[in-house]
Design a protein around this motif. Sequence first.
Motif, PDB file in Angstrom:
ATOM      1  N   GLY A   1       3.381   5.405   4.147  1.00  0.00           N
ATOM      2  CA  GLY A   1       4.046   6.654   3.777  1.00  0.00           C
ATOM      3  C   GLY A   1       3.415   7.919   4.289  1.00  0.00           C
ATOM      4  N   ALA A   2       2.386   7.826   5.128  1.00  0.00           N
ATOM      5  CA  ALA A   2       1.651   9.008   5.577  1.00  0.00           C
ATOM      6  C   ALA A   2       2.392   9.781   6.659  1.00  0.00           C
ATOM      7  CB  ALA A   2       0.274   8.603   6.101  1.00  0.00           C
TER       8      ALA A   2
ATOM      9  N   THR B   1      -2.101  12.821   6.595  1.00  0.00           N
ATOM     10  CA  THR B   1      -1.934  13.359   5.243  1.00  0.00           C
ATOM     11  C   THR B   1      -0.794  12.631   4.522  1.00  0.00           C
ATOM     12  OG1 THR B   1      -0.380  15.061   6.011  1.00  0.00           O
ATOM     13  CG2 THR B   1      -2.715  15.655   5.952  1.00  0.00           C
ATOM     14  N   PRO B   2      -0.656  12.837   3.206  1.00  0.00           N
ATOM     15  CA  PRO B   2       0.439  12.174   2.488  1.00  0.00           C
ATOM     16  C   PRO B   2       1.831  12.671   2.884  1.00  0.00           C
ATOM     17  CG  PRO B   2      -1.310  12.779   0.979  1.00  0.00           C
ATOM     18  CD  PRO B   2      -1.611  13.453   2.278  1.00  0.00           C
TER      19      PRO B   2
ATOM     20  N   ILE C   1      -0.957   1.635   9.978  1.00  0.00           N
ATOM     21  CA  ILE C   1      -1.029   1.230   8.573  1.00  0.00           C
ATOM     22  C   ILE C   1      -0.753   2.425   7.667  1.00  0.00           C
ATOM     23  CG2 ILE C   1      -2.566   0.351   6.767  1.00  0.00           C
ATOM     24  CD1 ILE C   1      -3.962  -1.286   9.047  1.00  0.00           C
ATOM     25  N   ALA C   2      -1.344   3.578   8.000  1.00  0.00           N
ATOM     26  CA  ALA C   2      -1.120   4.785   7.191  1.00  0.00           C
ATOM     27  C   ALA C   2       0.351   5.201   7.205  1.00  0.00           C
ATOM     28  CB  ALA C   2      -2.008   5.912   7.700  1.00  0.00           C
ATOM     29  N   ALA C   3       0.951   5.220   8.397  1.00  0.00           N
ATOM     30  CA  ALA C   3       2.363   5.612   8.503  1.00  0.00           C
ATOM     31  C   ALA C   3       3.253   4.664   7.708  1.00  0.00           C
ATOM     32  CB  ALA C   3       2.784   5.642   9.964  1.00  0.00           C
TER      33      ALA C   3
ATOM     34  N   LEU D   1       0.818  -1.200   0.000  1.00  0.00           N
ATOM     35  CA  LEU D   1       0.000   0.000   0.000  1.00  0.00           C
ATOM     36  C   LEU D   1       0.860   1.262   0.000  1.00  0.00           C
ATOM     37  CD1 LEU D   1      -2.516  -1.211   2.717  1.00  0.00           C
ATOM     38  CD2 LEU D   1      -2.989  -0.999   0.269  1.00  0.00           C
ATOM     39  N   ALA D   2       0.352   2.306  -0.647  1.00  0.00           N
ATOM     40  CA  ALA D   2       1.045   3.592  -0.674  1.00  0.00           C
ATOM     41  C   ALA D   2       0.020   4.710  -0.728  1.00  0.00           C
ATOM     42  CB  ALA D   2       1.984   3.686  -1.884  1.00  0.00           C
ATOM     43  N   VAL D   3       0.280   5.771   0.012  1.00  0.00           N
ATOM     44  CA  VAL D   3      -0.653   6.894   0.040  1.00  0.00           C
ATOM     45  C   VAL D   3      -0.583   7.663  -1.278  1.00  0.00           C
ATOM     46  CG1 VAL D   3      -0.491   7.082   2.540  1.00  0.00           C
ATOM     47  CG2 VAL D   3       1.051   8.436   1.100  1.00  0.00           C
TER      48      VAL D   3
END
Length: 273
Positions: free
Chosen positions: A234-235, A257-258, A229-231, A154-156
């Motif tokens: 790449g968040a 945020t991204p 998961i977001a971090a 996964l990638a933001v």
Amino acid sequence: MTGIDIDTLANLLREAARAEILPRFRRLGEGDIRAKTEATDLVTEADEAAERMIRDEVARIAPDSLFVGEESVAADPALLERLAGTQKAVIVDPVDGTYNFASGIGAFGVMAAVVDKGETVAGIIYDPLGDDWLIAEKGSGAFLKRPDGSSVRLAVADPVPLADMVGMASTGFLPKEKKPGILANLAKVRYASSYRCAAVEYRAFVGGFAHYLMYNKLMPWDHLPGTLIAAEAGAYVARLDGSAYLPSHTDGGLLVTPDCESWEALRREVFTL
């Protein structure tokens, strides 16, 4: 790193969903839905049965871990206070998006996080209807995994200007005196929505379909899985005062945020508390 096999925990969430949640979806009977703190804060028989099943199995596979479930805390609020001082904990939201679930809307999920020495080290978001997981372990990246063993990293989304940002903002718990101004400020972005389900919103974000998430009320079962998961996708994740979000935090707001520049722009122009 977690001391708990992450795949075992992920499969446990799936088993609980198949045994206790999906059979009750759109089949809840009279008396199976109750309000907790207010009319929109609901609990169902599915929440309670799924949490019991998960709790009992966690006690078997990780007997040295504190179990912190949303419904367990509803029954014993002091349990939440123990999270700050415990060495290892498993945090579970048996049905995230209960209001949607009770309404027959297919936007809900099952979430779990593992905390070790005050740090979130693993996060899982399971989608019972899609039958797949978002999974991350600290330092190892974030992945969409399926029961057949396949996975996708996964990638933001790439950053975009403020006027082009699409995202989700949970405004229901904003301070009354600040809410009108923030709602007006949201006119500066392209879209602002809310699915009333963190599991669904974090999925959209880490899949690259959103540029921000904002929450004001921070309960660990709602945000520990998704923020890790977001971090790992790449968040940039921080509370609204710029400080790091920790498992012990239940207030202070959260903005995901991204990148840091997008975070700064949203905090300055939109979410000005």
